[in-house]
Design an enzyme around this catalytic site. Structure first.
Site, PDB file in Angstrom:
ATOM      1  N   HIS A 162      72.128  11.352 -18.522  1.00 48.92           N
ATOM      2  CA  HIS A 162      71.349  11.854 -17.384  1.00 48.92           C
ATOM      3  C   HIS A 162      72.272  11.888 -16.165  1.00 48.92           C
ATOM      4  CE1 HIS A 162      68.467  12.066 -14.130  1.00 48.92           C
ATOM      5  NE2 HIS A 162      67.569  12.450 -15.006  1.00 48.92           N
ATOM      6  N   GLU A 199      69.133  20.193 -17.679  1.00 46.44           N
ATOM      7  CA  GLU A 199      68.606  19.779 -16.380  1.00 46.44           C
ATOM      8  C   GLU A 199      69.553  20.236 -15.277  1.00 46.44           C
ATOM      9  OE1 GLU A 199      65.728  16.217 -16.497  1.00 46.44           O
ATOM     10  OE2 GLU A 199      67.734  15.435 -16.335  1.00 46.44           O
TER      11      GLU A 199
HETATM   12  P1  PGA Z   1      61.940  14.958 -11.895  1.00 48.20           P
HETATM   13  O1  PGA Z   1      63.022  14.168 -12.786  1.00 48.20           O
HETATM   14  O2  PGA Z   1      60.912  15.512 -12.845  1.00 48.20           O
HETATM   15  O3  PGA Z   1      61.364  13.908 -10.974  1.00 48.20           O
HETATM   16  O4  PGA Z   1      62.655  16.012 -11.184  1.00 48.20           O
HETATM   17  C1  PGA Z   1      63.504  14.743 -13.973  1.00 48.20           C
HETATM   18  C2  PGA Z   1      64.650  13.905 -14.511  1.00 48.20           C
HETATM   19  O5  PGA Z   1      65.442  13.399 -13.721  1.00 48.20           O
HETATM   20  O6  PGA Z   1      64.778  13.747 -15.723  1.00 48.20           O
END
Ligand code: PGA
Length: 254
Positions: free
Chosen positions: A92, A164
């Site tokens: 992440h 992401e």
């Molecule tokens: P968020 O986080 O939905 O609060 O943007 C997603 C993540 O960091 O996996």
């Protein structure tokens, strides 16, 4: 099969995490026709996994160290999470930043998790600066190829990739969210790279989910994109009702 992964980060107290797990157990009933996973903090893993045993909700960890064991103060190893989880988020952006992780470390984590029967959810994506400099494709290609190099075809079928865009995480502003077409193109690129490394069947089987400010209001267009196999949800996974709305939206779209 669609995945909905809730990443609780460091957002709740210990008591709050247990209350959320109890509420999800009560509310996630019936055939969900998908997999729902929640990722509490390390100290809550044992209690949350006990609470959610024999429920519709599986448990994952938010990270793991890239060495199996060692003198690493403050880290958590695979054997320490293995009794409690079937899933684990890897790489992440917040963890990459915290531990100044390289792509090689991510590949090590994936290997270690697979050896212990835990499904890695591998995060990748570009920063805002990279996007502004038109480097999105370069960044996704580098991260994906780095990951694929260290994998076998069988291993690819066992993991999940979470695309992401870092600039879309915790955005709290729908205007700054990526266009669903952009997300679809990023996922197509990842599948193309997987097809180049292995073959098109392996690439089609690969599960890719989207993460970045997903909530019940924003999810629709992403969930409807054919190549999107689910979502990784941060802040909107912290309230059972909100999380359930996301699960329902993903199920409706699949
Ligand atoms: P968020 O986080 O939905 O609060 O943007 C997603 C993540 O960091 O996996």
């Amino acid at each position: 099969m669609s995945l909905v992964v809730g990443n609780w980060k460091m957002a709740l107290s210990h008591k709050g995490e247990l209350e959320l797990a109890r509420a999800l157990k009560r509310q996630c009933k019936g055939d969900l026709r998908g997999e729902v996973i929640v990722c509490p903090s390390f100290p809550a893993l044992a209690a949350v996994s006990a609470l959610l045993a024999r429920s519709q909700v599986a448990v994952g960890a938010q990270a793991v160290h890239w060495e199996e064991t060692g003198a690493v103060t403050g880290a958590v190893s695979v054997t320490q999470i293995a009794p409690f989880v079937k899933w684990c988020i890897v790489g992440h952006s917040e963890t990459r930043w915290l531990w100044t992780m390289t792509d090689e470390m991510v590949v090590n984590q994936v290997g270690i998790l697979l050896r212990h029967g835990i499904t890695p959810i591998v995060c990748l994506g570009e920063t805002r600066e990279e996007r502004d400099r038109d480097l999105t494709v370069t960044k996704i290609t580098k991260q994906t190829q780095g990951l694929l190099q260290g994998l076998t075809r069988t291993a690819l079928a066992k993991l999940v990739i979470a695309y992401e865009p870092i600039w879309a995480i915790s955005a709290n502003d729908p205007v700054t969210l990526p266009d669903p077409d952009e997300v679809a193109s990023a996922m197509l690129l990842i599948r193309k790279l997987a097809a180049e490394r292995f073959d098109s069947e392996a690439a089609q089987r690969l599960r890719i989910i989207y993460g970045g400010s997903v909530n019940a209001e924003t999810i629709g267009p992403y969930a409807r994109e054919p190549g999107v196999n689910g979502v990784l949800v941060g802040s909107a996974s912290l309230q059972p009702r909100r999380f359930l709305e996301i699960i329902e939206a993903v199920i409706d779209a699949s």
